[in-house]
Design a protein around this motif. Structure first.
Motif, PDB file in Angstrom:
ATOM      1  N   ASN A 181      -9.366  -6.625  -4.956  1.00  0.00           N
ATOM      2  CA  ASN A 181      -8.060  -7.087  -5.408  1.00  0.00           C
ATOM      3  C   ASN A 181      -7.977  -6.971  -6.924  1.00  0.00           C
ATOM      4  O   ASN A 181      -8.994  -7.037  -7.620  1.00  0.00           O
ATOM      5  CB  ASN A 181      -7.829  -8.557  -5.009  1.00  0.00           C
ATOM      6  N   ASN A 199      -5.584  -7.746  -0.575  1.00  0.00           N
ATOM      7  CA  ASN A 199      -5.820  -7.169   0.755  1.00  0.00           C
ATOM      8  C   ASN A 199      -5.991  -5.661   0.688  1.00  0.00           C
ATOM      9  O   ASN A 199      -5.271  -4.898   1.337  1.00  0.00           O
ATOM     10  CB  ASN A 199      -4.684  -7.531   1.719  1.00  0.00           C
ATOM     11  N   SER A 202      -2.871  -3.693  -0.410  1.00  0.00           N
ATOM     12  CA  SER A 202      -1.806  -3.498   0.574  1.00  0.00           C
ATOM     13  C   SER A 202      -0.757  -4.595   0.524  1.00  0.00           C
ATOM     14  O   SER A 202       0.293  -4.475   1.155  1.00  0.00           O
ATOM     15  CB  SER A 202      -2.399  -3.442   1.987  1.00  0.00           C
ATOM     16  N   THR A 203      -1.022  -5.666  -0.220  1.00  0.00           N
ATOM     17  CA  THR A 203      -0.061  -6.755  -0.386  1.00  0.00           C
ATOM     18  C   THR A 203       0.197  -6.949  -1.871  1.00  0.00           C
ATOM     19  O   THR A 203      -0.742  -7.112  -2.657  1.00  0.00           O
ATOM     20  CB  THR A 203      -0.600  -8.058   0.228  1.00  0.00           C
ATOM     21  N   SER A 205       2.493  -8.944  -4.949  1.00  0.00           N
ATOM     22  CA  SER A 205       3.310 -10.120  -5.241  1.00  0.00           C
ATOM     23  C   SER A 205       3.529 -10.251  -6.741  1.00  0.00           C
ATOM     24  O   SER A 205       2.691  -9.831  -7.550  1.00  0.00           O
ATOM     25  CB  SER A 205       2.657 -11.392  -4.696  1.00  0.00           C
ATOM     26  N   THR A 223       6.924 -11.347  -2.473  1.00  0.00           N
ATOM     27  CA  THR A 223       5.756 -10.736  -1.833  1.00  0.00           C
ATOM     28  C   THR A 223       6.193  -9.601  -0.917  1.00  0.00           C
ATOM     29  O   THR A 223       7.148  -9.758  -0.136  1.00  0.00           O
ATOM     30  CB  THR A 223       4.974 -11.778  -1.013  1.00  0.00           C
ATOM     31  N   TRP A 224       5.477  -8.481  -1.007  1.00  0.00           N
ATOM     32  CA  TRP A 224       5.736  -7.342  -0.132  1.00  0.00           C
ATOM     33  C   TRP A 224       4.430  -6.894   0.506  1.00  0.00           C
ATOM     34  O   TRP A 224       3.445  -6.639  -0.187  1.00  0.00           O
ATOM     35  CB  TRP A 224       6.346  -6.178  -0.907  1.00  0.00           C
ATOM     36  N   VAL A 225       4.417  -6.825   1.843  1.00  0.00           N
ATOM     37  CA  VAL A 225       3.265  -6.351   2.597  1.00  0.00           C
ATOM     38  C   VAL A 225       3.544  -4.918   3.038  1.00  0.00           C
ATOM     39  O   VAL A 225       4.432  -4.675   3.853  1.00  0.00           O
ATOM     40  CB  VAL A 225       2.973  -7.245   3.820  1.00  0.00           C
ATOM     41  N   LYS A 226       2.776  -3.982   2.510  1.00  0.00           N
ATOM     42  CA  LYS A 226       3.055  -2.556   2.721  1.00  0.00           C
ATOM     43  C   LYS A 226       2.973  -2.155   4.184  1.00  0.00           C
ATOM     44  O   LYS A 226       3.727  -1.303   4.647  1.00  0.00           O
ATOM     45  CB  LYS A 226       2.075  -1.731   1.883  1.00  0.00           C
ATOM     46  N   SER A 227       2.086  -2.798   4.954  1.00  0.00           N
ATOM     47  CA  SER A 227       1.874  -2.390   6.344  1.00  0.00           C
ATOM     48  C   SER A 227       2.964  -2.870   7.297  1.00  0.00           C
ATOM     49  O   SER A 227       3.032  -2.421   8.437  1.00  0.00           O
ATOM     50  CB  SER A 227       0.520  -2.917   6.833  1.00  0.00           C
TER      51      SER A 227
END
Length: 298
Positions: A181, A199, A202-203, A205, A223-227
């Motif tokens: 990270n 992560n 992949s996450t 914020s 927050t944006w979670v790419k998956s």
């Protein structure tokens, strides 16, 4: 300019030693997460002895299942020698022990060793860690002997309020990196901002915290979670200090979740908090969560 519009400078603000990696953006996390005791009824009792021992009893009852979890903990602090001893025993029959040596061998160096045991299953764990902080740098490392073993490390460097840090974990037995990270931030006396990529990057914020004045704090996080998808989760919150003994907190996100919290110091050593998490998109349904927390100290 009125007195209430003068920004409040946090007296704990320090420019030279950066925070630990896990504390980057901590002001925003605390604003949006702490003092909202929802979904359970909690009790915490702290007592102190004259020779530096603190006894703590923690208990929490889940409002949905009725399950009660508790923990008995003792902590001894010898500030003169920089030694801290902590032991705990939970209702899950997990025994924990930790020893810390702070500034004992060198200025800014902290060593610790911790162990846990689940007698019913024979599950055990031992972990050794080091922490070193000086002007402009804060580093930590640890080894988890029975999980891998796994090596953990993180570091933060900072100057003039600008911060940059990284974290990594390496599983020795599998010979692979299990976590990495990065984070960046800026800290000023009255506000702070932080960017995280976690992560395995992949996450993502972004967060901010603003101490508007002595009575009002505000902050938010995106927050944006790419998956998952392209949807960004946004949450904002505020804290208003009513007086020296009470404060009110509120938060809301783009999913319609409204959180409310109220904390009151009834008398020295007695604090009570009430919290609620309301789903404003289904207000008439039985999906809301309430809770309370009582803390006693003597």
């Amino acid at each position: 300019m009125s007195a209430t519009s003068i920004p409040f400078v946090d007296p704990t603000f320090r420019t030279n030693v950066p925070p630990a990696f896990s504390d980057l953006g901590k002001s925003t996390v605390d604003l949006l997460a702490k003092d909202f005791p929802v979904g359970s009824a909690k009790l915490e009792v702290n007592t102190y002895t004259s020779n530096g021992i603190k006894f703590t009893v923690l208990g929490a009852k889940d409002n949905k299942t009725g399950a009660i979890a508790s923990e008995l903990k003792s902590k001894y602090v010898d500030k003169l020698r920089g030694v801290t001893l902590t032991e705990s025993w939970t209702t899950s029959n997990i025994l924990n022990a930790q020893i810390e040596l702070d500034n004992t061998l060198a200025r800014g160096l902290k060593l610790d060793a911790s162990a846990s045991l689940l007698p019913a299953k024979g599950t055990k764990n031992i972990k050794f860690g080091t922490e070193y902080k000086q002007d402009y740098i804060f580093t930590r490392s640890s080894v988890d002997l029975f999980k891998g073993p796994t090596l953990h490390g993180d570091a933060v460097v900072g100057q003039n309020g600008f911060l940059a840090g990284g974290e990594v974990a390496y599983d020795v037995s599998d010979a692979r990196v299990t976590k990495y990270n990065v984070a960046f931030g800026y800290v000023a006396p009255e506000y702070s901002v932080a960017l995280h990529a976690t992560n395995a990057l992949s996450t993502f914020s972004a967060s901010y915290f603003h101490r508007v004045n002595r009575d009002v704090e505000a902050g938010g996080r995106a927050t944006w979670v790419k998956s998952l998808d392209n949807t960004v989760h946004v949450e904002v919150g505020t804290k208003y200090t009513l007086d020296n003994a009470a404060f009110f907190k509120a938060k809301v996100d783009n999913r319609g979740q409204l959180g409310l919290g109220y904390t009151q110091l009834l008398r020295p050593g007695v604090k009570i908090s009430f919290g609620g998490l309301l789903d404003t998109t289904r207000f008439s349904e039985n999906v809301h969560k309430l809770g309370a927390s009582l803390t006693l100290e003597a």
